[in-house]
Design a protein around this motif. Sequence first.
Motif, mmCIF file in Angstrom:
data_model
loop_
_atom_site.group_PDB
_atom_site.id
_atom_site.type_symbol
_atom_site.label_atom_id
_atom_site.label_comp_id
_atom_site.label_asym_id
_atom_site.label_seq_id
_atom_site.Cartn_x
_atom_site.Cartn_y
_atom_site.Cartn_z
ATOM 1 N N LYS A 1 0.826 -1.212 0.000
ATOM 2 C CA LYS A 1 0.000 0.000 0.000
ATOM 3 C C LYS A 1 0.862 1.264 0.000
ATOM 4 N N LEU A 2 2.103 1.145 0.518
ATOM 5 C CA LEU A 2 3.002 2.303 0.507
ATOM 6 C C LEU A 2 3.438 2.656 -0.909
ATOM 7 N N LYS B 1 1.190 5.212 -3.928
ATOM 8 C CA LYS B 1 1.255 6.652 -4.171
ATOM 9 C C LYS B 1 2.652 7.171 -3.858
ATOM 10 N N GLU B 2 3.149 8.061 -4.722
ATOM 11 C CA GLU B 2 4.515 8.565 -4.558
ATOM 12 C C GLU B 2 4.721 9.271 -3.225
ATOM 13 N N ASN B 3 3.696 9.996 -2.732
ATOM 14 C CA ASN B 3 3.849 10.755 -1.492
ATOM 15 C C ASN B 3 4.089 9.858 -0.286
ATOM 16 N N ASN B 4 3.558 8.632 -0.319
ATOM 17 C CA ASN B 4 3.773 7.709 0.790
ATOM 18 C C ASN B 4 5.252 7.390 0.959
ATOM 19 N N ILE B 5 5.922 7.079 -0.149
ATOM 20 C CA ILE B 5 7.347 6.756 -0.091
ATOM 21 C C ILE B 5 8.156 7.987 0.293
ATOM 22 N N LYS C 1 7.245 10.548 2.066
ATOM 23 C CA LYS C 1 7.049 10.822 3.491
ATOM 24 C C LYS C 1 7.846 9.852 4.355
ATOM 25 N N THR C 2 7.872 8.592 3.929
ATOM 26 C CA THR C 2 8.641 7.580 4.662
ATOM 27 C C THR C 2 10.126 7.924 4.648
ATOM 28 N N THR D 1 10.842 10.943 6.884
ATOM 29 C CA THR D 1 10.772 10.568 8.299
ATOM 30 C C THR D 1 12.057 9.866 8.736
ATOM 31 N N TYR E 1 7.872 2.333 -7.747
ATOM 32 C CA TYR E 1 7.321 3.361 -6.856
ATOM 33 C C TYR E 1 6.258 4.230 -7.524
#
Length: 389
Positions: free
Chosen positions: A108-109, A112-116, A118-119, A122, A158
């Motif tokens: 699920k990560l 969407k590009e924003n998920n990766i 953001k990860t 972080t 990704y």
Amino acid sequence: MKTASAKIKTLEFIKNSNGISRIELAKELDITPAGIGKIVNGFLKKGIIKEYGEGISTGGRKPLILRINEENIGMILGISLAPRFIQVSIGDINGKVLKTVKYSLEKKLLMKENNILKTVETIIKKELNRNKEISIISIIMNGMVESETGISIFSPHYNWKNIKLKELIEKKFNKRVFIENDVRGMALTEKIFGSCKDKHNFVVLSIGDGVGGSIFLNNSLYKGYGSISGELGHMVVKRNSSEKCSCGKRGCLETEVSNVAVIKKIISQIKLNNYSSLKNILNEKGTLNMEDIIKAVKEKDMLTLNIMNEAIYLTAHAIDGIISVINPEKIVLFGAIFKSSFLLKTLVNEIKKVTLDEQNYEIKVSEFSDNIYELSPFAVANYNIFKEI
């Protein structure tokens, strides 16, 4: 020797030695002591190298030993963005890894590009807070990368297109950032830390979830027009294939020989009731991995051998094309498939059938296959830092 070339050679000797004196450099490079002194003094003023105590005297004063000034460069945060995980390492310019952690990626990560992104942000924030000595962030990733501008042109795993990764990370964290394609990172690791230190022309071929390549030509990393050279996975090797690649073509090397491709073929054949010793494992686990495949090859499972032999045949003919065009000194292989001595021997023999005796190449499985994601960000940083000098 031209001044620029003399500087590069001098720095290479200092980098690759465990400490070397000016007089030793002068002998190795056939440059006058005065000429070496001028080059060395320039590096000392910039803080690139440092004098680390005295060597053994051969008469007269003891020579001062020169080494790379690691303290001035600082620590490096290495991030490897692989298809199924993120490897995070902290180390120095010489590839000494002080810490490494692997983060698995959920499907699920990847949607969407924003998920990766953001990860990644972080992770960087956490590591920078823990270690104030980090001065460089070095990121390697799958897909097409424009390394000079740090843009991820296209990452199929990704779902990224034209992401200005270098710009985003530099603005957010105010650190120096390098971005590179993963297989180019493998080539740089071989050149800087591995078996290709003295090679000027070599090729890396990586077979994993995807297939990628990298070319070192005339002692430089070759990127090609648009910075997308080395996409060996998208060479069409089977014209009549029904398998469609993510690039839109059919019969690409990636859709025929990658881990994902061969596992898919074997599972498909088992589901069609073709006999295989892997059937019980598939029923128990619901899937197969490359360890299962390599074990089945060793046990001479006929279905697995037939599919893997075709993969090896197609790989051999792709390598033949590379040898014919580039004429490399060495071809370095990465991938679980090459852990099978039988498959590796089959590959070497198949290549010999289609190449000329005069094409003097060497084929070698990388010594870094198990820890390449830890090491390659440091090789990328090393290459880029000293390239600018």
